[in-house]
Design a protein around this motif. Structure first.
Motif, short mmCIF file in Angstrom:
data_model
loop_
_atom_site.label_atom_id
_atom_site.label_comp_id
_atom_site.label_asym_id
_atom_site.label_seq_id
_atom_site.Cartn_x
_atom_site.Cartn_y
_atom_site.Cartn_z
N GLU A 73 17.24 49.52 104.99
CA GLU A 73 18.28 49.57 103.98
C GLU A 73 19.58 50.09 104.57
N ALA A 74 20.71 49.70 104.00
CA ALA A 74 22.00 50.17 104.47
C ALA A 74 22.09 51.68 104.30
N ALA A 75 22.51 52.37 105.36
CA ALA A 75 22.61 53.83 105.31
C ALA A 75 23.80 54.26 104.47
N PRO A 76 23.67 55.36 103.72
CA PRO A 76 24.81 55.87 102.94
C PRO A 76 25.86 56.49 103.85
N ASP A 77 26.98 56.84 103.28
CA ASP A 77 28.09 57.45 103.99
C ASP A 77 27.64 58.72 104.70
N ALA A 78 27.78 58.75 106.03
CA ALA A 78 27.35 59.91 106.81
C ALA A 78 28.37 61.03 106.77
N GLY A 79 29.53 60.79 106.19
CA GLY A 79 30.54 61.82 106.10
C GLY A 79 31.35 61.97 107.38
N LEU A 80 32.35 62.83 107.32
CA LEU A 80 33.25 63.07 108.45
C LEU A 80 32.93 64.43 109.07
N THR A 81 32.52 64.43 110.32
CA THR A 81 32.22 65.69 111.01
C THR A 81 33.52 66.43 111.31
N LEU A 82 33.57 67.67 110.86
CA LEU A 82 34.75 68.51 111.09
C LEU A 82 34.55 69.41 112.30
N TRP A 83 33.29 69.82 112.52
CA TRP A 83 32.95 70.67 113.67
C TRP A 83 31.44 70.81 113.70
N GLU A 84 30.86 71.00 114.87
CA GLU A 84 29.42 71.27 114.93
C GLU A 84 29.07 71.98 116.23
N ASN A 85 27.94 72.69 116.19
CA ASN A 85 27.34 73.25 117.40
C ASN A 85 25.87 72.88 117.39
N GLU A 86 25.06 73.54 118.18
CA GLU A 86 23.64 73.20 118.24
C GLU A 86 22.91 73.52 116.94
N GLY A 87 23.45 74.46 116.16
CA GLY A 87 22.74 74.93 114.98
C GLY A 87 23.16 74.32 113.66
N VAL A 88 24.44 73.99 113.52
CA VAL A 88 24.91 73.48 112.23
C VAL A 88 25.93 72.37 112.46
N ARG A 89 26.12 71.60 111.39
CA ARG A 89 27.19 70.60 111.34
C ARG A 89 28.06 70.91 110.14
N LEU A 90 29.36 71.03 110.35
CA LEU A 90 30.32 71.18 109.26
C LEU A 90 30.97 69.82 109.05
N TRP A 91 30.88 69.32 107.81
CA TRP A 91 31.37 67.97 107.55
C TRP A 91 31.88 67.87 106.12
N SER A 92 32.44 66.73 105.78
CA SER A 92 32.92 66.52 104.42
C SER A 92 32.71 65.06 104.03
N LEU A 93 32.85 64.80 102.75
CA LEU A 93 32.78 63.44 102.21
C LEU A 93 34.15 63.11 101.63
N PRO A 94 35.05 62.56 102.44
CA PRO A 94 36.40 62.29 101.95
C PRO A 94 36.43 61.40 100.70
N ALA A 95 35.43 60.53 100.57
CA ALA A 95 35.40 59.66 99.39
C ALA A 95 35.12 60.45 98.12
N ARG A 96 34.55 61.65 98.27
CA ARG A 96 34.23 62.50 97.11
C ARG A 96 35.23 63.64 96.97
N ASP A 97 35.36 64.45 98.03
CA ASP A 97 36.28 65.59 97.99
C ASP A 97 36.47 66.06 99.43
N ALA A 98 37.59 65.66 100.02
CA ALA A 98 37.81 65.93 101.44
C ALA A 98 37.98 67.41 101.73
N ARG A 99 38.29 68.21 100.71
CA ARG A 99 38.60 69.61 100.97
C ARG A 99 37.47 70.57 100.59
N ILE A 100 36.32 70.04 100.28
CA ILE A 100 35.12 70.87 100.14
C ILE A 100 34.23 70.58 101.34
N GLY A 101 34.03 71.57 102.16
CA GLY A 101 33.21 71.39 103.34
C GLY A 101 31.73 71.49 103.01
#
Length: 794
Positions: free
Chosen positions: A463-491
């Motif tokens: 099946e087609a994958a949903p929006d993976a979002g925009l990665t803002l920053w990440e390290n080995e432990g976490v990924r900080l990202w957002s969904l600009p189509a929903r709310d770009a300013r909530i991480g």
């Protein structure tokens, strides 16, 4: 989103299913009237009342908290039918006998409002035949609504329309069931046993046939058909015992009576051993004996050859186990088919015959292949559906193997594979949708507005994958990202560690994510699939203990506290979106977030006592603060009465059995949000973070003068512990650990009602935690947990 408002539900029938459907409506805070026959003596509604009392004793619990029972009123058909006029949804859930249902419909129909929804919770009877027994005024608001057992925990509900059912009403009902009750909906055709039971029972019949053909034991088959092939631990025959052998026999009987033209009809019959068990009253788990039974501490299983029970010891042959561990599905199936071992032959045969059946029957029983795959996941607990499994193994290669076995007379039926199966396709699931054999096209997912709330719906292979979002920053432990189509300013911050355990890389990542959110964003949501977090990375802790790096461990605990405080006192709102387990340090992060959005099935708790430790990521501190807040509103202002329950929660390592209970235990607050559909969790959390930001979020100040229970509080807790130790309920080391928890909760060895700063409370719990880490018995508990997954009571 649906505008359907259901203020009250009636459930007709207080049997196993009816009572549990009522319980789950009550979990959602929807008032319910539970009806049954008038009792022959005593309380006229005694049958329904007894059913509610029985619910309180079931495990797993139908009620999310015991107080949910207050939402259910009892009634009987003799004197209380007028109550139906106040109900917006009436669900009939009596025994699977057409004539009984029709008799009841004639009795209740005059009391059902013309704008109410009337539905039958049947597992396989013809909805059209039931509809024919209704007065004309009710027919356009009637449908089938098939819950799976147990209704609280099983996601699947099948909705079945008649030719007269109002499409808009069915859409509204689907939306209400999805969001309010947290269900996953399949629109089923009105065919015997609908979708999941049709395929699931055929799968069981195939297992039974090949068990007998190859002379395998029931326990041997269960070892093969459980987690090793992506099925539940109860596998096949244990599942039959749990469901009830009489229930299984009834469903098989329905297929036998209503599907005379099915090419597999010769197999739609109950084996002699099953009929014999039912005749003896051995119906499975509900009669404490069926295919399996317990003799003392020994689990025994029926041996068909001897008709006696023997100890259960089913094992998988090493050569077959090696095949099942192959990572490539194509290799796995090729090797199973080529093997001469009976267990391998068995596994190939049961997959082949279910694939064959699904392909032949797809157009008749389901709108598309995705519905069959999701129905088997949601209704039977399969990790992948039959079509997904086939597609992953190489569609055309498996199709050719099935056809070869059909031609050789090895398959259960000689029905030819449909032409679409061998048209050169690579599967039935693609980016454009899933194959509909009835319409000969790929069908996309439902476009109902309610599914816009599911940002990451459960996917099927291909099946087609949903929006993976925009990665803002990440390290080995976490990924900080957002969904600009929903709310770009909530991480959104998601943990990347195994089981979302909290190690240094996660803590460093969270601190950086919070700092970036404060600088660049309006809010922060912690979200990922279940579990939320299983706690601290015990492997890192054990290795540091072994190396004697206790200074390093103390710095790690201090960092843990730093993260918790950063979550609580961030300049932007932080929202914890919780699903599944949130244990130990995961629970502490949840407690420190600005706000919590919890899926109903969230299991939250401070479990450190199980490894000989106390909460030290701010958990004890946070409970002490909450006790002080509650004391300030109570007469006298005494802190200890509020500490007592919190102490028991920590000392006993209590874990909530629902999000509602997490509120009761103090891990969440009454003002937090509880959603019933976990797939809507991120949607709600993003909106909550936005709402908090728009309302002008201001972090709470760090407390400078917190009243604590002090020495008197510690002494009172210790008196409770002495009684428990002397009574043999806890060990000497349990006593030591629990006293440390009491000391941290009460603010340390200070005067009663002394006022201490918040940092003092953090320092006390951290010092006690590290002190316990240095002890041999706590280190033994940590190692035992890592090796066995179970607590050690040393």
């Amino acid at each position: 989103m649906s505008r359907l408002i259901i203020r009250k539900v009636a459930v007709l029938g207080a049997g196993v299913m009816g009572a549990q459907i009522a319980a789950h409506c009550a979990n959602a805070g929807v008032p319910v009237v539970l009806f049954d026959l008038p009792a022959k003596e005593g309380d006229p509604s005694g049958i329904a009342r007894k059913a509610i009392d029985s619910l309180k004793k079931l495990d797993p619990a139908p009620f999310a908290t015991k107080d949910r029972a207050q939402f259910i009123d009892v009634a009987n058909y003799g004197s209380d039918l007028e109550q139906l006029r106040g109900c917006d949804l009436i669900i009939e859930a009596i025994a699977e006998k057409l004539e009984w249902k029709l008799d009841l419909y004639a009795k209740v129909a005059p009391f059902i409002r013309p704008d109410a929804i009337f539905a039958s919770n049947t597992s396989g009877l013809s909805i059209a035949a039931l509809d024919a027994g209704l007065p004309e005024a009710l027919r356009d608001r009637f449908c089938g609504i098939h819950f799976f057992n147990p209704p609280r925990y099983m996601a699947l509900v099948e909705l079945i329309a008649t030719a007269r059912t109002q499409p808009a009403m069915l859409d509204d009902l689907e939306a209400w069931l999805t969001t309010r009750l947290g269900k996953s909906i399949i629109r089923a055709k009105d065919t015997p046993n609908f979708v999941a039971n049709r395929i699931g029972v055929m799968s069981i019949l195939a297992v039974m046939h090949h068990t007998a053909r190859l002379g395998l034991g029931f326990d041997e088959v269960d070892a093969l058909t459980g987690p090793l092939i992506g099925r539940p631990k109860s596998a096949t025959y244990r599942t039959a015992d749990v469901v009830g052998l009489d229930t299984l026999a009834h469903v098989v009987g329905t297929m036998q009576a209503t599907l005379p033209d099915d090419p597999w009809h010769a197999y739609f019959k109950n084996p002699d051993w099953l009929t014999g068990l039912i005749a003896q009253g051995a119906l499975g788990q509900k009669t404490r004996g069926g295919i399996y039974r317990k003799d003392g501490k020994t689990i025994t299983v029926l041996d068909v050859a001897t008709q006696a029970y023997r100890p259960s010891a089913g094992e998988v042959a090493p050569e077959v186990l090696a095949v099942l561990k192959q990572r490539n599905p194509a290799d796995r199936f090729a090797q199973l088919r080529a093997s001469s071992h009976p267990q391998a032959q068995f596994l190939w045969a049961i997959f082949r015959d279910v694939f064959h059946y699904c392909a032949v029957q797809l157009g008749a029983i389901a709108d598309n292949a995705r519905d069959i795959d999701l129905a088997m996941r949601w209704g039977f607990g399969w990790s992948t559906g039959p079509f997904e499994t086939w597609q992953a193994a190489g569609w055309q290669a498996i199709a050719a193997a099935i056809q070869a076995d059909i031609d050789a007379g090895l398959a259960m039926s000689n029905a030819p594979l449909p032409a679409w199966v061998v048209d050169g396709r690579q599967g039935v699931h693609a980016a454009a949708g899933s194959w509909s054999a009835f319409e000969s096209t790929l069908k996309p997912r439902s476009a109902l507005p309610v599914y816009g709330r599911q940002l990451y719906p459960e996917q099927v292979l291909g099946e087609a994958a949903p929006d993976a979002g925009l990665t803002l920053w990440e390290n080995e432990g976490v990924r900080l990202w957002s969904l600009p189509a929903r709310d770009a300013r909530i991480g959104i911050v998601s943990f990347k560690s195994k089981m979302h355990a909290i190690g240094n890389e996660v803590m460093d990542g969270l601190l950086e994510a919070i700092a970036r959110a404060e600088r660049d964003l309006d809010g922060l949501v912690i979200w990922h699939d279940a579990p939320f977090a299983v706690g601290a990375n015990l492997q890192q802790v054990a290795e540091a203990c072994q190396a004697g790096q206790f200074d390093l461990l103390e710095k790690t605990v201090a960092k843990f506290q730093q993260v918790s405080m950063a979550l609580k006192h961030a300049a932007v709102p932080t929202v914890a979106a919780v699903q599944g387990m949130a244990l130990g340090g995961g629970c502490e992060f949840v407690m420190h977030a600005s706000h919590r959005v919890l899926a109903l099935e969230s299991y939250v708790g401070l479990v450190e006592a199980g490894v000989g430790l106390i909460p030290a990521g701010g958990g004890c501190k946070e409970f002490a603060l909450r006790a002080a807040e509650m004391a300030a509103r109570a007469a006298g202002g005494d802190v200890f009465p509020f500490i007592q329950n919190m102490f028991q929660t920590i000392a006993m390592a209590n874990v909530s059995k629902s999000a509602l209970q997490a509120v009761e235990l103090g891990f969440a607050k009454p003002s937090d949000d509880i959603v019933f559909n976990a797939r809507e969790l991120l949607h709600v959390a993003l909106h909550r973070a936005r709402a908090l930001a728009e309302a002008g979020w201001q972090a709470p100040p760090v407390q400078r003068a917190v009243p604590v229970a002090g020495r008197n509080g510690i002494a009172t807790c210790e008196m409770m512990l002495i009684n428990m130790r002397e009574g043999g309920f806890i060990s000497a080391w349990d006593y030591r650990v629990a006293k440390a928890a009491a000391t941290a909760l009460c603010g340390g060895e200070v005067d009663t009602n002394a006022r201490v700063p918040e940092q003092w409370l953090l320092d006390v719990e951290r010092a006690l935690f590290v002190e316990l880490l240095k002890t041999e018995k706590t280190q033994q508990r940590i190692v035992h947990m890592l090796e066995t997954g179970k607590p050690l009571r040393n």
